[in-house]
Design an enzyme around this catalytic site. Sequence first.
Site, PDB file in Angstrom:
ATOM      1  N   THR A 214      67.559 -51.216 -60.477  1.00 26.89           N
ATOM      2  CA  THR A 214      67.881 -50.074 -59.619  1.00 26.89           C
ATOM      3  C   THR A 214      67.123 -48.830 -60.075  1.00 26.89           C
ATOM      4  O   THR A 214      66.607 -48.066 -59.253  1.00 26.89           O
ATOM      5  CB  THR A 214      69.396 -49.796 -59.626  1.00 26.89           C
ATOM      6  OG1 THR A 214      70.100 -50.970 -59.201  1.00 26.89           O
ATOM      7  CG2 THR A 214      69.737 -48.640 -58.690  1.00 26.89           C
ATOM      8  N   GLU A 238      75.864 -51.663 -54.015  1.00 31.42           N
ATOM      9  CA  GLU A 238      76.637 -51.737 -55.261  1.00 31.42           C
ATOM     10  C   GLU A 238      76.998 -50.361 -55.798  1.00 31.42           C
ATOM     11  O   GLU A 238      78.108 -50.146 -56.285  1.00 31.42           O
ATOM     12  CB  GLU A 238      75.828 -52.505 -56.309  1.00 31.42           C
ATOM     13  CG  GLU A 238      76.558 -52.695 -57.618  1.00 31.42           C
ATOM     14  CD  GLU A 238      75.743 -53.484 -58.619  1.00 31.42           C
ATOM     15  OE1 GLU A 238      76.341 -54.316 -59.332  1.00 31.42           O
ATOM     16  OE2 GLU A 238      74.518 -53.276 -58.691  1.00 31.42           O
ATOM     17  N   ARG A 247      70.960 -40.001 -60.463  1.00 31.24           N
ATOM     18  CA  ARG A 247      69.786 -40.566 -61.124  1.00 31.24           C
ATOM     19  C   ARG A 247      68.505 -39.863 -60.679  1.00 31.24           C
ATOM     20  O   ARG A 247      67.624 -39.574 -61.505  1.00 31.24           O
ATOM     21  CB  ARG A 247      69.677 -42.061 -60.827  1.00 31.24           C
ATOM     22  CG  ARG A 247      70.763 -42.895 -61.488  1.00 31.24           C
ATOM     23  CD  ARG A 247      70.509 -44.365 -61.298  1.00 31.24           C
ATOM     24  NE  ARG A 247      71.517 -45.168 -61.958  1.00 31.24           N
ATOM     25  CZ  ARG A 247      71.291 -46.354 -62.518  1.00 31.24           C
ATOM     26  NH1 ARG A 247      70.074 -46.862 -62.501  1.00 31.24           N
ATOM     27  NH2 ARG A 247      72.256 -47.017 -63.096  1.00 31.24           N
ATOM     28  N   GLU A 379      70.055 -68.467 -56.005  1.00 34.89           N
ATOM     29  CA  GLU A 379      70.625 -68.967 -54.746  1.00 34.89           C
ATOM     30  C   GLU A 379      69.622 -69.463 -53.713  1.00 34.89           C
ATOM     31  O   GLU A 379      69.985 -70.207 -52.837  1.00 34.89           O
ATOM     32  CB  GLU A 379      71.533 -67.913 -54.089  1.00 34.89           C
ATOM     33  CG  GLU A 379      72.770 -67.638 -54.899  1.00 34.89           C
ATOM     34  CD  GLU A 379      73.687 -66.645 -54.232  1.00 34.89           C
ATOM     35  OE1 GLU A 379      74.870 -66.964 -54.080  1.00 34.89           O
ATOM     36  OE2 GLU A 379      73.232 -65.558 -53.856  1.00 34.89           O
TER      37      GLU A 379
END
Length: 477
Positions: A214, A238, A247, A379
């Site tokens: 991120t 999230e 940030r 996945e």
Amino acid sequence: MAVNQIPHNIDAEREILGCILYDGDYQSDILEELNEEDFYQESHRVILSAMKAVFAAGKAIDTVTLIDRLQLDGKLERAGGFQYVSELAQLTPSDANYKQYLAIIRRDSVNRSLIRVAKEIIENSMNSDDEEKSVAFAEKKVYDVSMRGESKALAGLEDGEAVQEVLDRFEAIQANPNVLRGIETGFRHLDRMTNGLQRSDLIVLAARPGMGKTSLAMNIVENACLRKGYTAAVFSLEMPRTQLVQRLICSYGEVSMEKALSAKLVQKDWKNLLLAADKMKKSKVFIDDSSRITPAQILSKCRRLKSAEGRLDLIMIDYIQLMEGELKGKSSPENRQQEIASITRDLKIMAKELNVPVIALSQLRRIQTKEPQLSDLRESGAIEQDADIVMFINRPDALATKEELASGKIVKGAAELIIAKHRNGAPGRVQLRFIGESTKFVDVDAQGEPNEEPQYQKKTEWKAEDGEGVFGEGGEE
């Protein structure tokens, strides 16, 4: 045409069918342009369907072959009967005007489709309990109508247009290497390897939890929007919006977020934060922190943003495994893999439709002691398949023991960006440094390290699959 009458032009429909019967030279062109639903009159839809069947069988379309086909299908009466079909052949339309007939038919067909869609939107809105789904439904219905007839015919290269376009592109690059440069990431070695983030590319940035994916993605958004003036849409499934802004402000202001959260800021820090906050307010960063969202909803929101702002240059999504797909049914690993495959395919289509680079973050499997590779993507192998670029963050210090750090074998803050797949270039490695207190990545030379070239893979082998380079260890995917 009378007021409130469904749009149609029977004469244009008859004329175009007459053109098909009158001149075989235009048959393939006209049939490729038309579908049965483009006609208002049912008999004309039946006739066109029969014409396409005759043409597909490799026969010339004339009165005899057309009537024979209609009789075999038991649809001659629905087509208006023997006399009506014969009269079409007796028309002598000007084949030079067939494009005008096509334009009239297509216009009325689209307008009829919009009327039907409007009714569906009204019905859906009357029964909907979710406004976002209602808007997404309406946008998709209208968009599907707008895309009708957008498929392109096979085109040869004899006219030289496409060939010349490529040569002109190469010539422009030769004269100015930066002329076709994509969005700069702010990491010079990465930009040198990729020539910036290119429009319509799906870029997957993957890492294990806690590695800073991120942070790296937001560093790219910071450079693109706060320093270069681009417009970006950020979808954080999230992290809340305020944390992302936190940030960005600390990173742009070069202020320790650790100090900001522990009340240790000095006057210089406050000055930098206020300047960064002012820059943020003027930037074109749009953040959506919905925790449940589908690719269709993201596409809908981005279409509206692009329309409202007049441009959209970059999309960042954090992260793929938290997204919801359109597949319904019982939960199982197989269904989830299919759902992820559907999501990544939709993201690639989105990048192409909106003509912007899409950065999609992805998690890696937790059970891993070596550096990441493509087989570690969680996945679904479809993530690798659909992505134009796959990048991994490798930070040995994050998993190192105290003894390893103390011995100097592993340098604290040293990070590596591994470009494992690059559809339009070579894979390689970019050396970075991670500044933990500001959750920020920087080029190594920005921290006093030597200004080095990108380090291309030395311990891996290459093989070609479907014309693309595939990265893996020991020559295996």
